[in-house]
Design a protein around this motif. Structure first.
Motif, PDB file in Angstrom:
ATOM      1  N   GLU A 136       0.714   6.131  -9.898  1.00  0.00           N
ATOM      2  CA  GLU A 136      -0.067   5.042  -9.305  1.00  0.00           C
ATOM      3  C   GLU A 136       0.707   4.440  -8.149  1.00  0.00           C
ATOM      4  O   GLU A 136       1.804   3.926  -8.309  1.00  0.00           O
ATOM      5  CB  GLU A 136      -0.367   3.975 -10.355  1.00  0.00           C
ATOM      6  N   ALA A 137       0.111   4.528  -6.953  1.00  0.00           N
ATOM      7  CA  ALA A 137       0.769   3.996  -5.770  1.00  0.00           C
ATOM      8  C   ALA A 137       0.546   2.500  -5.703  1.00  0.00           C
ATOM      9  O   ALA A 137      -0.577   2.029  -5.799  1.00  0.00           O
ATOM     10  CB  ALA A 137       0.208   4.671  -4.523  1.00  0.00           C
ATOM     11  N   VAL A 138       1.636   1.746  -5.526  1.00  0.00           N
ATOM     12  CA  VAL A 138       1.567   0.285  -5.556  1.00  0.00           C
ATOM     13  C   VAL A 138       2.427  -0.283  -4.447  1.00  0.00           C
ATOM     14  O   VAL A 138       3.534   0.188  -4.184  1.00  0.00           O
ATOM     15  CB  VAL A 138       2.048  -0.270  -6.918  1.00  0.00           C
ATOM     16  N   ILE A 139       1.894  -1.309  -3.770  1.00  0.00           N
ATOM     17  CA  ILE A 139       2.677  -2.124  -2.841  1.00  0.00           C
ATOM     18  C   ILE A 139       2.574  -3.561  -3.311  1.00  0.00           C
ATOM     19  O   ILE A 139       1.483  -4.066  -3.561  1.00  0.00           O
ATOM     20  CB  ILE A 139       2.162  -2.000  -1.395  1.00  0.00           C
ATOM     21  N   PRO A 179      -2.384   4.956  -0.200  1.00  0.00           N
ATOM     22  CA  PRO A 179      -2.299   6.343   0.256  1.00  0.00           C
ATOM     23  C   PRO A 179      -0.859   6.726   0.567  1.00  0.00           C
ATOM     24  O   PRO A 179       0.014   5.875   0.729  1.00  0.00           O
ATOM     25  CB  PRO A 179      -3.171   6.341   1.515  1.00  0.00           C
ATOM     26  N   ALA A 180      -0.628   8.012   0.673  1.00  0.00           N
ATOM     27  CA  ALA A 180       0.705   8.497   0.980  1.00  0.00           C
ATOM     28  C   ALA A 180       1.094   8.135   2.406  1.00  0.00           C
ATOM     29  O   ALA A 180       0.255   8.005   3.298  1.00  0.00           O
ATOM     30  CB  ALA A 180       0.748  10.017   0.791  1.00  0.00           C
ATOM     31  N   GLY A 181       2.371   7.950   2.623  1.00  0.00           N
ATOM     32  CA  GLY A 181       2.874   7.662   3.949  1.00  0.00           C
ATOM     33  C   GLY A 181       2.913   6.179   4.246  1.00  0.00           C
ATOM     34  O   GLY A 181       2.622   5.332   3.396  1.00  0.00           O
ATOM     35  N   SER A 182       3.266   5.855   5.493  1.00  0.00           N
ATOM     36  CA  SER A 182       3.385   4.469   5.906  1.00  0.00           C
ATOM     37  C   SER A 182       2.008   3.884   6.235  1.00  0.00           C
ATOM     38  O   SER A 182       1.154   4.562   6.835  1.00  0.00           O
ATOM     39  CB  SER A 182       4.296   4.369   7.131  1.00  0.00           C
ATOM     40  N   VAL A 183       1.812   2.633   5.834  1.00  0.00           N
ATOM     41  CA  VAL A 183       0.563   1.924   6.120  1.00  0.00           C
ATOM     42  C   VAL A 183       0.909   0.548   6.673  1.00  0.00           C
ATOM     43  O   VAL A 183       2.051   0.096   6.623  1.00  0.00           O
ATOM     44  CB  VAL A 183      -0.313   1.781   4.857  1.00  0.00           C
ATOM     45  N   ALA A 191       1.059  -9.250   9.540  1.00  0.00           N
ATOM     46  CA  ALA A 191       1.093  -7.858   9.090  1.00  0.00           C
ATOM     47  C   ALA A 191       2.521  -7.403   8.852  1.00  0.00           C
ATOM     48  O   ALA A 191       3.481  -7.988   9.367  1.00  0.00           O
ATOM     49  CB  ALA A 191       0.416  -6.952  10.118  1.00  0.00           C
ATOM     50  N   ALA A 192       2.640  -6.335   8.057  1.00  0.00           N
ATOM     51  CA  ALA A 192       3.937  -5.692   7.821  1.00  0.00           C
ATOM     52  C   ALA A 192       3.700  -4.228   7.489  1.00  0.00           C
ATOM     53  O   ALA A 192       2.686  -3.875   6.878  1.00  0.00           O
ATOM     54  CB  ALA A 192       4.673  -6.378   6.670  1.00  0.00           C
ATOM     55  N   SER A 193       4.606  -3.365   7.896  1.00  0.00           N
ATOM     56  CA  SER A 193       4.528  -1.956   7.538  1.00  0.00           C
ATOM     57  C   SER A 193       5.082  -1.764   6.144  1.00  0.00           C
ATOM     58  O   SER A 193       6.024  -2.451   5.717  1.00  0.00           O
ATOM     59  CB  SER A 193       5.333  -1.109   8.532  1.00  0.00           C
ATOM     60  N   ALA A 194       4.510  -0.814   5.414  1.00  0.00           N
ATOM     61  CA  ALA A 194       4.942  -0.591   4.035  1.00  0.00           C
ATOM     62  C   ALA A 194       4.565   0.812   3.602  1.00  0.00           C
ATOM     63  O   ALA A 194       3.809   1.517   4.287  1.00  0.00           O
ATOM     64  CB  ALA A 194       4.313  -1.630   3.106  1.00  0.00           C
ATOM     65  N   ALA A 195       5.110   1.210   2.454  1.00  0.00           N
ATOM     66  CA  ALA A 195       4.773   2.481   1.833  1.00  0.00           C
ATOM     67  C   ALA A 195       4.789   2.288   0.327  1.00  0.00           C
ATOM     68  O   ALA A 195       5.177   1.230  -0.181  1.00  0.00           O
ATOM     69  CB  ALA A 195       5.756   3.569   2.258  1.00  0.00           C
ATOM     70  N   ASP A 196       4.364   3.313  -0.369  1.00  0.00           N
ATOM     71  CA  ASP A 196       4.287   3.252  -1.822  1.00  0.00           C
ATOM     72  C   ASP A 196       5.604   2.775  -2.424  1.00  0.00           C
ATOM     73  O   ASP A 196       6.685   3.276  -2.093  1.00  0.00           O
ATOM     74  CB  ASP A 196       3.946   4.652  -2.349  1.00  0.00           C
ATOM     75  N   GLY A 197       5.522   1.748  -3.271  1.00  0.00           N
ATOM     76  CA  GLY A 197       6.687   1.221  -3.954  1.00  0.00           C
ATOM     77  C   GLY A 197       7.386   0.096  -3.234  1.00  0.00           C
ATOM     78  O   GLY A 197       8.285  -0.536  -3.790  1.00  0.00           O
ATOM     79  N   ASP A 198       6.969  -0.210  -1.998  1.00  0.00           N
ATOM     80  CA  ASP A 198       7.636  -1.275  -1.238  1.00  0.00           C
ATOM     81  C   ASP A 198       7.204  -2.653  -1.720  1.00  0.00           C
ATOM     82  O   ASP A 198       6.093  -2.851  -2.231  1.00  0.00           O
ATOM     83  CB  ASP A 198       7.315  -1.154   0.248  1.00  0.00           C
TER      84      ASP A 198
END
Length: 571
Positions: free
Chosen positions: A19-22, A64-68, A88-95
């Protein structure tokens, strides 16, 4: 623990890891205090956002996979002491991310100020600006028809007939600039003369900032734009820039735009700021398009619900950016809206309005029934300013000769001009008119006349417009008593939409609309041929003439009758 339990636990752990989570927190950039109820989402996604809790915390799943890019902003609320622009802020799975929100200035710039030209916006929004230039909103501040009616200065013949400034008190502005040049009138509400505007943004009319610096529209929809129901804001941060904007997307993070989220941009009430108002003095209706929409089937929540924007700002057909700058995020079609603001065109009218024609013979009359259905418009037909009107014209002929009308409505007075008698002058013909005719005294003085513009209106003389989803049915009768042999009748119906009263068009010398379009549009026409059973004349029988003897006997009888009456009279 047996091997089956171990396998089940392993599956649960794997699912949790999959499960991808930010996670993160949203805080005020000034004091680093948490911001509750901020709308958090992955940029360009649709659906409901995640709302921050009282401590500003949030959790986004299904990443989703990768940076968002993760964005955050509370909904703008003028009653709240502090409002924000989108962060806004850039993030990826687990950040776990930390988003700071810049405050919007509490105070606005004092007038006078120059909001700027629409071409400033075109540098980044070329497509939207190009579409807007083709719209009726573009250059509304110098609309030739409006200026002809207001000051007689729009076209060479504009000073003929009714001119507001020639017939009203010198200090009466007429409120035209309130909607036609809103960026200037907003600085001195209700006190700007349309023919005296001077700001670039005012000449542009209903330009980009005329909408996107509207921060709120309240429920006082019968008020006239920023004279009562619209809040314009030009925030003052010490160095004026026009780029403080509001819009329907809660994830516009481009810092130069300083964007705030206002969901009313997707609601019909937003359009009511200019398309719903009454005469401020008499209460007579000006435009009531929003109220008409509220009463329409399209305002009912459900699968058929459509706001004004759904018809007049349809979604794009494919994904793409909303900015012409390179490197902008690609958005789904529903987040990319047309800015042509398409209204009454031959296509939209024919799609929305249906005409049905029927005819039968009833003895010595031809009976024609015409049904006009407002099937697709989310408001009355016609709607908008009171000079809009539509005409239904019925014709019935045999061998090319028109039949005499014996019953039913005729096209009302506004179907013709007072000074002409040509093929476009239709008053008195079999048919019907669809319009709201306002009446009142010019400048509140003299006799009551009709039709008048809303600024002189004191009441409604008639309103025959067709509400959304309803059908107008009318019946017309034509005399067949002179038709003695079997033949065919040719019956036709034309439905014509006119952007202005025929008399006004002729008086001012208008030949096209201010944008170069047709003044008159044939919405639909129907024709049918009907066999007519001739009605033969009653039979006659010869009467034998009296002979000479009979005539002499009749004369003698009359003579004797006269002699007898004379003797009675002498007794």
């Amino acid at each position: 623990m047996n091997r089956f339990q171990i396998a089940a636990l392993g599956a649960v752990l794997l699912a949790a890891q999959a499960e991808a989570v930010i996670t993160g927190q949203v805080v005020d950039a000034t004091d680093l205090q948490p911001v509750a109820d901020a709308r958090v989402r992955i940029q360009t996604t649709t659906g409901d956002p995640v709302l921050t809790d009282a401590s500003g915390q949030f959790v986004i799943t299904d990443v989703p996979a990768g940076s968002v890019v993760v964005t955050a902003v509370p909904t703008y609320d003028s009653s709240r002491a502090i409002n924000y622009i989108t962060g806004a802020a850039s993030a990826a799975d687990g950040d776990d991310v930390f988003i700071t929100l810049q405050r919007m200035p509490a105070n606005d710039l004092p007038p006078p100020y120059e909001p700027g030209s629409s071409f400033t916006c075109s540098a980044c929004h070329a497509d939207q600006h190009s579409e807007w230039q083709d719209s009726n909103h573009s250059n509304a501040g110098v609309n030739e028809w409006v200026l002809d009616l207001y000051s007689g200065t729009g076209t060479p013949g504009g000073s003929a007939g009714y001119v507001f400034r020639d017939t009203h008190d010198p200090g009466d502005t007429g409120f035209c600039a309130t909607c036609h040049a809103p960026l200037e009138d907003a600085q001195n509400p209700g006190n700007v003369f349309l023919d005296e505007i001077g700001l670039i943004g005012a000449f542009d009319g209903v330009t980009c900032l005329a909408c996107h610096q509207m921060a709120e529209v309240n429920e006082n929809v019968s008020a006239l734009h920023h004279l009562g129901n619209t809040l314009y804001r030009f925030p003052d941060d010490g160095s004026f820039t026009p780029f403080w904007v509001w819009g329907p997307l809660d994830d516009v993070s481009f810092s130069t735009m300083r964007a705030s989220y206002q969901p009313q941009f997707k609601e019909s009430r937003f359009c009511a700021s200019c398309h719903e108002y009454n005469n401020p003095d008499t209460g007579a209706p000006g435009q009531n398009t929003y109220t008409e929409w509220l009463a329409s089937p399209f305002a009912v929540e459900g699968p058929d619900f459509q706001a004004c924007q759904d018809c007049h700002m349809p979604a794009a057909s494919e994904p793409g950016p909303i900015s012409s700058l390179g490197g902008q995020p690609v958005r789904p079609p529903e987040q990319r809206r047309s800015h042509r603001f398409t209204g009454a065109t031959p296509t939209t009218l024919s799609d929305a309005i249906e005409l049905d024609l029927q005819a039968i013979q009833q003895g010595e009359e031809l009976v024609v029934t015409a049904n006009v259905t407002n099937a697709g418009a989310g408001h009355h037909f016609p709607t908008g300013i009171s000079i809009r009107n539509a005409l239904l014209v019925i014709e019935a002929r045999i061998d090319g000769n028109p039949l005499t009308q014996s019953g039913g409505d005729v096209v009302p007075f506004y179907g013709s001009a007072t000074s002409t008698d040509g093929p476009d002058d239709l008053a008195g013909l079999p048919g019907k008119g669809f319009a709201r005719v306002l009446e009142g005294r010019i400048n509140g003085e003299g006799p009551t006349v009709r039709p008048v513009l809303f600024i002189d209106a004191e009441g409604v003389s008639s309103d025959t417009r067709i509400p959304s989803g309803q059908t107008d049915s009318s019946v017309y009768r034509f005399d067949l008593s002179g038709i003695t042999e079997n033949t065919n009748a040719e019956v036709s119906a034309r439905l014509i939409y006119r952007r202005a009263w025929r008399d006004t068009v002729v008086t001012k010398g208008w030949t096209t609309t201010p944008t170069g379009g047709p003044i008159e549009i044939e919405v639909d026409n129907q024709a049918l041929s009907l066999p007519i059973a001739g009605i033969p004349p009653l039979p006659t029988f010869p009467v034998p003439g009296p002979g000479l003897g009979a005539l002499l006997a009749l004369a003698l009888g009359l003579l004797l009758m006269g002699f007898g009456l004379g003797r009675r009279a002498t007794r």
